[in-house]
Design an enzyme around this catalytic site. Structure first.
Site, PDB file in Angstrom:
ATOM      1  N   GLY A 331       0.835  -1.194   0.000  1.00 44.24           N
ATOM      2  CA  GLY A 331       0.000   0.000   0.000  1.00 44.24           C
ATOM      3  C   GLY A 331       0.869   1.242   0.000  1.00 44.24           C
ATOM      4  N   GLU A 332       0.384   2.292   0.642  1.00 45.14           N
ATOM      5  CA  GLU A 332       1.090   3.572   0.764  1.00 45.14           C
ATOM      6  C   GLU A 332       1.184   4.342  -0.543  1.00 45.14           C
ATOM      7  OE1 GLU A 332       4.971   3.052   2.460  1.00 45.14           O
ATOM      8  OE2 GLU A 332       4.240   1.967   4.211  1.00 45.14           O
TER       9      GLU A 332
END
Length: 367
Positions: A331-332
């Site tokens: 993610g991120e």
């Protein structure tokens, strides 16, 4: 055509509807011009495959045969989730705020990959449980906090309908703020427990069995995975989200950062900016955006397919193919940052490779 069940209240019509009315499909004329040029490049026909398809999309999105892509930005939306009380993550909610500080200090995975891609990272507090006023006052993050985390969707709606609308609007506002200095947007997320609402969103909007779209998130063992499946099933049974109404789904089983991502995508589309959608959580936001305004699909580039097993169902719902499949699950916005390199490569192919005529090559192009 927008879902009939989405009926914003009068005070919401002006902003959301005004944004929707700025969104049109890709420009057919520029798509055709780009395709015509690519078909004459000094290489076998369509030899660079998906990279050439991406170049056509970028031309159609930007209405240009020299799509601007140099100014790249990953927008990381952060928010906490009440459903973490059900034991659906291996990490406590406090990690959300800790990671926001890590982003600001440049020490996270997204920072490393964004630096490599020459992209900026912008963090938005959509609904963390922590007080991040010090970062806001220092100008290090954008404050759009709707609440201090969502409610526990296993016992009732994650948020009110009004808060769901506010989250989407906040994402649009962020896109409006950043669009003048951004050519390509990337979506990112931070929120412990947010694969659980994302799973509920994909199950609600596709009708897929929960067990088939529930992944291990932060690395759950078999017992924890079964617990997560039961929590999502219970949340859907209690809340009964309407799959034709993106705001209803978001309010019942979503998250503030997911709403922010949906709004960012809508806002980017309104400015005719390509938006690289990251992983599982970001694509949940894309599903919400698509439900509210189907034309946003023309501006979405799915960066990658994560190992979360529900991600494939999301891409199928959108009718889009991801650029990469690298077994990632961080993610991120990391997948979006990686894909920004492919975006620049696609533009280079379109603008820098010579055609047969330009190169003075005669005869029939090699098939």
């Amino acid at each position: 055509m927008r879902p009939k069940s989405f009926q914003p209240r009068q005070e919401q019509v002006n902003f959301l509807e005004a944004t929707f009315r700025k969104i049109f499909p890709q420009d057919t004329e520029y798509r055709e011009k780009a395709r015509a040029r690519l078909e004459q490049l000094t290489m076998p026909h369509w030899a660079l495959g998906d990279l050439m398809d991406l170049a056509v999309d970028l031309a159609g999105i930007t209405r240009s045969l020299k799509p601007p892509v140099k100014r790249k930005r990953v927008v990381v939306m952060a928010g906490d989730h009440g459903v973490t009380a059900e034991g659906v993550s291996r990490y406590p909610s406090e990690v959300t705020a800790q990671m926001v500080y890590n982003f600001v200090n440049g020490g996270a995975g997204i920072n490393a990959l964004a630096r490599q891609a020459g992209a900026e990272v912008t963090v938005v507090d959509m609904g963390t449980a922590a007080d991040l006023d010090d970062l806001v006052k220092a100008g290090k993050i954008i404050a759009r906090k709707i609440g201090n985390g969502t409610q526990n969707m296993a016992h009732g709606p994650a948020m009110t309908r009004t808060h769901a609308v506010m989250a989407v609007e906040a994402g649009i506002e962020v896109a409006n703020q950043l669009a003048p200095e951004t050519d390509v947007f990337g979506t990112g997320d931070m929120g412990i427990g947010n694969t659980t609402p994302s799973t509920a969103i994909v199950a609600a909007m596709t009708g897929a069995p929960v067990a088939e779209v529930t992944g291990r998130g932060t690395g759950l063992d078999d017992d924890q995975l079964q617990q997560k499946i039961q929590v999502v099933e219970r949340a859907l049974k209690i809340n009964r989200p309407d799959p034709s109404d993106g705001i209803d789904v978001l309010s019942k089983v979503g998250g503030f950062e997911i709403g922010g991502i949906a709004g960012l995508i809508i806002g980017a589309a309104a400015h005719r900016k390509p938006v690289l959608v990251d992983g599982f959580i970001s694509t949940a936001g894309a599903l919400i955006a698509y439900a509210l305004e189907p034309f946003v699909r023309d501006f979405i580039i799915c960066a990658h397919r994560s190992v979360e097993q529900g991600h494939r169902a999301m891409h199928e719902r959108l009718g889009l193919r991801p650029l990469m499949d690298l077994n990632m699950r961080l993610g991120e916005g990391t997948g979006a940052a990686l894909a920004m390199n492919l975006v620049e490569a696609a533009v280079a192919v379109l603008t820098e490779v010579a055609t047969f005529e330009e190169a003075g090559v005669t005869g029939t192009p090699v098939e």
